[in-house]
Design an enzyme around this catalytic site. Structure first.
Site, PDB file in Angstrom:
ATOM      1  N   CYS A   9       0.866  -1.188   0.000  1.00 35.65           N
ATOM      2  CA  CYS A   9       0.000   0.000   0.000  1.00 35.65           C
ATOM      3  C   CYS A   9       0.899   1.232   0.000  1.00 35.65           C
ATOM      4  O   CYS A   9       2.094   1.132  -0.305  1.00 35.65           O
ATOM      5  CB  CYS A   9      -0.973  -0.026   1.181  1.00 35.65           C
ATOM      6  SG  CYS A   9      -0.196   0.011   2.807  1.00 35.65           S
ATOM      7  N   ASN A  12       2.317   1.470   4.272  1.00 34.36           N
ATOM      8  CA  ASN A  12       2.659   0.199   4.943  1.00 34.36           C
ATOM      9  C   ASN A  12       2.450   0.287   6.460  1.00 34.36           C
ATOM     10  O   ASN A  12       3.224  -0.292   7.240  1.00 34.36           O
ATOM     11  CB  ASN A  12       4.097  -0.252   4.600  1.00 34.36           C
ATOM     12  CG  ASN A  12       4.435  -1.680   5.047  1.00 34.36           C
ATOM     13  OD1 ASN A  12       5.554  -1.977   5.465  1.00 34.36           O
ATOM     14  ND2 ASN A  12       3.478  -2.579   4.981  1.00 34.36           N
ATOM     15  N   CYS A  14      -1.235   0.714   7.415  1.00 32.78           N
ATOM     16  CA  CYS A  14      -2.666   0.414   7.573  1.00 32.78           C
ATOM     17  C   CYS A  14      -3.074  -0.828   6.761  1.00 32.78           C
ATOM     18  O   CYS A  14      -3.218  -1.915   7.318  1.00 32.78           O
ATOM     19  CB  CYS A  14      -3.531   1.604   7.164  1.00 32.78           C
ATOM     20  SG  CYS A  14      -3.291   3.076   8.196  1.00 32.78           S
ATOM     21  N   ARG A  15      -3.254  -0.655   5.460  1.00 31.70           N
ATOM     22  CA  ARG A  15      -3.851  -1.729   4.658  1.00 31.70           C
ATOM     23  C   ARG A  15      -2.941  -2.932   4.428  1.00 31.70           C
ATOM     24  O   ARG A  15      -3.342  -4.078   4.665  1.00 31.70           O
ATOM     25  CB  ARG A  15      -4.317  -1.170   3.301  1.00 31.70           C
ATOM     26  CG  ARG A  15      -5.470  -0.205   3.411  1.00 31.70           C
ATOM     27  CD  ARG A  15      -5.652   0.584   2.129  1.00 31.70           C
ATOM     28  NE  ARG A  15      -4.507   1.462   1.886  1.00 31.70           N
ATOM     29  CZ  ARG A  15      -4.338   2.206   0.810  1.00 31.70           C
ATOM     30  NH1 ARG A  15      -5.232   2.152  -0.165  1.00 31.70           N
ATOM     31  NH2 ARG A  15      -3.287   2.989   0.694  1.00 31.70           N
ATOM     32  N   SER A  16      -1.709  -2.691   3.938  1.00 33.82           N
ATOM     33  CA  SER A  16      -0.881  -3.857   3.581  1.00 33.82           C
ATOM     34  C   SER A  16      -0.378  -4.654   4.784  1.00 33.82           C
ATOM     35  O   SER A  16      -0.337  -5.888   4.715  1.00 33.82           O
ATOM     36  CB  SER A  16       0.266  -3.481   2.630  1.00 33.82           C
ATOM     37  OG  SER A  16       1.155  -2.571   3.224  1.00 33.82           O
ATOM     38  N   ASP A 122      -8.501   4.003   1.602  1.00 30.36           N
ATOM     39  CA  ASP A 122      -7.416   4.290   2.538  1.00 30.36           C
ATOM     40  C   ASP A 122      -7.983   4.661   3.909  1.00 30.36           C
ATOM     41  O   ASP A 122      -8.508   5.757   4.089  1.00 30.36           O
ATOM     42  CB  ASP A 122      -6.580   5.442   1.979  1.00 30.36           C
ATOM     43  CG  ASP A 122      -5.273   5.564   2.716  1.00 30.36           C
ATOM     44  OD1 ASP A 122      -5.208   5.093   3.872  1.00 30.36           O
ATOM     45  OD2 ASP A 122      -4.318   6.116   2.154  1.00 30.36           O
TER      46      ASP A 122
END
Ligand code: 4NP
Length: 148
Positions: A9, A12, A14-16, A122
């Site tokens: 993401c 690096n 939050c999402r990934s 996001d």
């Protein structure tokens, strides 16, 4: 055969890293290398966003050992599959992908067309961590299934 997967993401944090932790839990016992990275490097060395880790912890998923790092050229030879969270991540990855590298680039939500959305939003700005975790869990399960 896919033996190694990198989730990517922007930050690096939050999402990934969430996808990394979710997928690691699902893939438990399989011989897969799993990691995550960010296209920006803005949070290098930082732990994940506490809002992401708290929502994951609520679901029994531990993110405490993950630290942010930037995507590097070597990732494109080290990983078979690089899974981007959104279209911008995919563009940023293509821009730094060494010519001729073997890694396959995909978007996470390609694996969950039923969700009717193609980019993981996001949560850093939108503060919708439970919704994002739901999407990541659904798509990671489908991704794992696609490897079988
Ligand atoms: P991520 O979220 O890409 O899911 O880790 C973000 C984290 C940090 C920032 C943006 C997005 N930031 O602007 O610092």
């Amino acid at each position: 055969m896919t033996r190694s997967i990198l989730f990517v993401c922007l930050g690096n944090i939050c999402r990934s890293p969430t996808a990394e932790a979710v997928f690691r839990g699902l893939a438990n016992g399989r011989d897969l290398e799993i990691d995550s990275a960010g296209t920006s490097g803005w949070h290098d060395g930082h732990p994940s966003d506490p809002r992401a880790s708290a929502e994951a912890a609520r679901r029994g998923i531990d993110m405490s050992s993950i630290r942010s790092r930037k995507v590097e050229g070597e990732d494109f030879s080290r990983f078979d599959l690089i899974v981007a969270m959104d279209e911008q991540n995919l563009r940023d990855l293509r821009a730094v992908q060494p010519p001729g590298s073997a890694a396959k680039l995909v978007k996470l939500l390609d694996y969950a067309p039923g969700l009717g959305i193609s980019n993981v939003p996001d949560p850093y700005y939108e503060d919708n961590f439970p919704e994002v975790l739901d999407m990541i869990e659904t798509a990671c399960a489908r991704l794992l299934g696609s490897l079988a």
